[in-house]
Design a protein around this motif. Structure first.
Motif, PDB file in Angstrom:
ATOM      1  N   UNK A 113      46.911  95.571 112.255  1.00 16.14           N
ATOM      2  CA  UNK A 113      45.745  94.630 112.320  1.00 16.14           C
ATOM      3  C   UNK A 113      45.137  94.660 111.088  1.00 16.14           C
ATOM      4  N   UNK A 114      44.905  95.764 110.479  1.00 18.69           N
ATOM      5  CA  UNK A 114      44.025  95.877 109.377  1.00 18.69           C
ATOM      6  C   UNK A 114      45.111  95.181 108.040  1.00 18.69           C
ATOM      7  N   UNK A 115      46.213  95.734 107.836  1.00 22.89           N
ATOM      8  CA  UNK A 115      46.851  95.123 106.846  1.00 22.89           C
ATOM      9  C   UNK A 115      47.200  93.631 106.893  1.00 22.89           C
ATOM     10  N   UNK A 116      47.204  93.245 108.100  1.00 20.56           N
ATOM     11  CA  UNK A 116      47.631  91.796 108.296  1.00 20.56           C
ATOM     12  C   UNK A 116      46.387  91.117 107.883  1.00 20.56           C
ATOM     13  N   UNK A 117      45.200  91.603 108.236  1.00 18.56           N
ATOM     14  CA  UNK A 117      43.908  90.941 107.749  1.00 18.56           C
ATOM     15  C   UNK A 117      43.550  90.857 106.489  1.00 18.56           C
ATOM     16  N   UNK A 118      44.019  91.963 105.903  1.00 19.92           N
ATOM     17  CA  UNK A 118      43.862  92.000 104.460  1.00 19.92           C
ATOM     18  C   UNK A 118      44.984  91.125 103.647  1.00 19.92           C
ATOM     19  N   UNK A 119      46.230  90.839 104.319  1.00 21.29           N
ATOM     20  CA  UNK A 119      47.007  89.759 103.479  1.00 21.29           C
ATOM     21  C   UNK A 119      46.410  88.657 103.713  1.00 21.29           C
ATOM     22  N   UNK A 120      45.813  88.243 104.733  1.00 25.06           N
ATOM     23  CA  UNK A 120      45.063  86.755 104.950  1.00 25.06           C
ATOM     24  C   UNK A 120      43.799  86.607 104.353  1.00 25.06           C
ATOM     25  N   UNK A 121      43.137  87.761 103.850  1.00 22.70           N
ATOM     26  CA  UNK A 121      41.982  87.747 103.374  1.00 22.70           C
ATOM     27  C   UNK A 121      40.891  87.640 104.424  1.00 22.70           C
ATOM     28  N   UNK A 122      40.910  88.144 105.633  1.00 19.76           N
ATOM     29  CA  UNK A 122      40.058  88.034 106.550  1.00 19.76           C
ATOM     30  C   UNK A 122      39.587  89.456 107.115  1.00 19.76           C
ATOM     31  N   UNK A 123      38.690  89.420 107.865  1.00 16.70           N
ATOM     32  CA  UNK A 123      38.403  90.599 108.549  1.00 16.70           C
ATOM     33  C   UNK A 123      39.459  91.022 109.844  1.00 16.70           C
ATOM     34  N   UNK A 124      39.544  92.291 110.084  1.00 17.76           N
ATOM     35  CA  UNK A 124      40.471  92.701 111.151  1.00 17.76           C
ATOM     36  C   UNK A 124      39.955  91.887 112.378  1.00 17.76           C
ATOM     37  N   UNK A 125      38.895  91.743 112.964  1.00 19.81           N
ATOM     38  CA  UNK A 125      38.471  91.150 114.305  1.00 19.81           C
ATOM     39  C   UNK A 125      38.999  89.624 113.995  1.00 19.81           C
ATOM     40  N   UNK A 126      38.753  88.917 112.974  1.00 20.36           N
ATOM     41  CA  UNK A 126      39.167  87.575 112.973  1.00 20.36           C
ATOM     42  C   UNK A 126      40.783  87.578 113.159  1.00 20.36           C
ATOM     43  N   UNK A 127      41.439  88.473 112.667  1.00 23.79           N
ATOM     44  CA  UNK A 127      42.967  88.540 112.660  1.00 23.79           C
ATOM     45  C   UNK A 127      43.249  88.564 114.035  1.00 23.79           C
TER      46      UNK A 127
END
Length: 181
Positions: free
Chosen positions: A130-144
């Motif tokens: 979740x953390x990595x995908x959120x970073x890839x999308x440029x969003x917070x983990x909660x938003x991901x």
């Protein structure tokens, strides 16, 4: 004699290259996926040398930017979703063991909004946390996680309405989509 950075990068490259290439081929099937991936890994190497940081989320964020650059330079405007490019490599996330079930999954992914398909790809085909995908999308983990929840629900709703009445196929897809990070 290799440096610790070179050894770390080599291991990182071996662990993530295949998934990164599948991700790029899914998002930009008309482009030169290998070149985009190699550019992203070159920037990842330079980032490692400069900062000492080596994270999959950072690399996928670079990949997303490279794909965006590809489409802007080609003046195509949007990135098409092409589920035909999904890997057929026997990965643990390819629970669609039969051709018919894989086609059902591809058809449903093709029908989803791009944002839902991308979230599902990052979480399940690229195997990002979740953390990595959120970073890839440029969003917070909660938003991901919220996007992933909405994408799962959209996928299941679309699958139920589009796929045939094969109960075993539905169970397999339910298991796939119910996986959590």
């Amino acid at each position: 004699m290799s440096t610790p950075n070179a050894q770390r990068f080599t291991e990182f490259y071996r662990a993530h290259h295949g998934a990164a290439l599948r991700y790029v081929r899914f998002r930009a099937p008309d482009g030169d996926g290998e070149a985009l991936v190699e550019d992203a890994f070159l920037l990842t190497w330079q980032h490692l040398v400069a900062t000492g940081e080596l994270r999959a989320g950072w690399c996928y964020q670079v990949l997303r930017n490279k794909i965006g650059d590809f489409y802007r330079s080609a003046k195509r405007g949007t990135v098409p979703v092409s589920p035909e490019q999904l890997p057929d490599d026997g990965s643990p996330y390819d629970l669609a063991a039969s051709v018919a079930r894989r086609e059902d999954v591809r058809r449903v992914l093709r029908s989803l909004p791009e944002a839902h398909a991308e979230v599902l790809l990052l979480a399940f085909w690229c195997d990002l946390s979740g953390v990595e995908a959120a970073r890839a999308l440029g969003i917070r983990e909660g938003a991901f996680r919220a996007r992933l929840l909405r994408a799962r629900k959209a996928f299941l709703t679309a699958y139920d309405s589009q796929a045939g009445p094969a109960p075993e196929a539905s169970e397999g897809v339910m298991a796939w989509i119910a996986l959590s990070d």
